[in-house]
Motif scaffolding. Sequence first.
Motif, mmCIF file in Angstrom:
data_model
loop_
_atom_site.group_PDB
_atom_site.id
_atom_site.type_symbol
_atom_site.label_atom_id
_atom_site.label_comp_id
_atom_site.label_asym_id
_atom_site.label_seq_id
_atom_site.Cartn_x
_atom_site.Cartn_y
_atom_site.Cartn_z
ATOM 1 N N ASN A 161 0.806 -1.229 0.000
ATOM 2 C CA ASN A 161 0.000 0.000 0.000
ATOM 3 C C ASN A 161 0.840 1.281 0.000
ATOM 4 N N PRO A 162 1.753 1.440 -0.960
ATOM 5 C CA PRO A 162 2.593 2.646 -0.985
ATOM 6 C C PRO A 162 1.777 3.884 -1.362
ATOM 7 N N ARG B 105 9.872 8.249 6.852
ATOM 8 C CA ARG B 105 10.284 7.050 7.585
ATOM 9 C C ARG B 105 11.593 6.520 6.999
ATOM 10 N N ALA B 106 12.438 5.945 7.864
ATOM 11 C CA ALA B 106 13.738 5.478 7.370
ATOM 12 C C ALA B 106 14.199 4.242 8.130
ATOM 13 N N GLY B 107 14.826 3.331 7.406
ATOM 14 C CA GLY B 107 15.439 2.146 7.990
ATOM 15 C C GLY B 107 16.882 2.037 7.524
ATOM 16 N N ALA C 144 3.829 0.336 4.133
ATOM 17 C CA ALA C 144 4.024 1.784 4.073
ATOM 18 C C ALA C 144 3.800 2.424 5.439
ATOM 19 N N SER C 145 2.899 1.872 6.226
ATOM 20 C CA SER C 145 2.520 2.493 7.502
ATOM 21 C C SER C 145 3.561 2.309 8.601
ATOM 22 N N ALA C 146 4.326 1.223 8.537
ATOM 23 C CA ALA C 146 5.366 0.969 9.552
ATOM 24 C C ALA C 146 6.626 0.514 8.831
ATOM 25 N N PHE C 147 7.137 1.396 8.001
ATOM 26 C CA PHE C 147 8.184 1.046 7.042
ATOM 27 C C PHE C 147 9.400 0.389 7.705
ATOM 28 N N ALA C 148 10.064 1.096 8.617
ATOM 29 C CA ALA C 148 11.301 0.578 9.212
ATOM 30 C C ALA C 148 11.036 -0.566 10.178
ATOM 31 N N GLN C 149 9.912 -0.498 10.902
ATOM 32 C CA GLN C 149 9.638 -1.497 11.938
ATOM 33 C C GLN C 149 9.260 -2.859 11.375
#
Length: 473
Positions: free
Chosen positions: A40-41, A83-85, A101-106
């Motif tokens: 869902n981007p 958001r970043a990882g 998309a909602s919790a990208f890095a996690q």
Amino acid sequence: MRYSIIFLLLTLVACQSEPTNKPAPLKEKISSSIIGTIQNPSYPNIILESNGEQFQALIQNGRFTFNLMLDEPKIYNIRYGRRAGQIYIMPGDQVVFNTSASAFAQQMQFSGTRAAENNYLTKKVNQDIQSKSLKVKTYKLEEPEFISAVEASKNEKNTALEAFLGQHPDLDPYFKFIMDADIEFEWATDRLIYPVYHEFYAKKENFAVSPVYYDFLRTIDIDDPEKLLSTNYNAFLSNYLDLEAKKIVEADPSIKMTANGAALKKFDIIESNFKSTDIKEYLMYNTLKSHIRYEGANGTNALLDRFAKASNNENYKKDIENDFSVWRGLEEGQPAPTFAYTDIEGNLYDIADLKGKVIYVDVWATWCGPCKKELPYLEQLQEDFEGNDKIVFTSVSIDKDKSAWERMVKDKEMKGLQLFAEGEWRSSIVKDYKITGIPRFLLIGPDGNIVSANAPRPSSERIKSTLERLVEK
């Protein structure tokens, strides 16, 4: 704030790192790739970056690919919106992951090569998020309890890393070295910044640590370029540099009265306190990049010249040139881009009509906490220059909700020329002045030319004297 820091630099620089098993750079770069899927981007692009390098990939049907040429291991920041990882990759790897998309890095879950290393990074991101609120409580502790707390946290993280390594015996040795450094320098950074943070969170003015507090610095090597992939090592270097520069500025407050004074002093510290060329280049690059971000083009030429002589890193130079090129049209003396917006009564004001006066512009929004923190200082400035018809204080809101702006202007009885920019981040003032964050302050001279496209904030010690000088001309 007062604090005493005694860095035994000769001892620290003399410390030698143990062998790291860092692979020597390959003679030729080889093909490597990162392949991702996002559920869902909502953004069209994703960005990969690392110390002067930046790549952008188009997201198509939720998928994207970065094709890279590498000759040594890298840790990239991968950024999706705000958001970043992080991703660890070695030459020849094909790293594959999926996330939401909602919790990208996690929620980044990896397969393919380096799956174990990168799933560890995802786990680390989640642990850091969970422990963030505990940091404030830790900084409030008195010195002995604080030292015990951060020591216990370091030991706990080392134990968890060893357990993870036991489950993954084939983990890359250099990745293990970087994760060890990350734990060590999270602890070292906490120790380093504790006096400042304790004074703030515990509300203790003039707090000072014990005479032996900084003895811990004898046990670490702060001048090891092989640790530059460690995020926390980088944070330590940045904080060390800030605190050393702060000592010098506190001893001579006139330094911060110029746009580049503090940055030039940081360059002096870097060149005198570090032996590693890689670290010198890295710290000068970050210092200059930060300076451009906060000061724009003002005072930058002297820093650019000095950086060009000191650095041979083409990625750093190219990135700095890209940053500076954005500001070239906004240098001091260039014609100020004009804008015209309405006030709360619907009257249209064109900034060009104010030519002949000094114009101090606050670009802000009602939802912006740092913007609101500046308001009392702005009100004081307005009082200081009350009755002086040579200066106009103008505030331009980029709120989405115009009614929220109207309520705040009325409720707070906000002074000065209060204008509303339709279009939020798409408004002309944002585009023309390259505004990427607020609050942002602009200073325009009576000739209609830019004095500063990134002027000091009202809370700055520099702004009042600057305005006094301009209105006296």
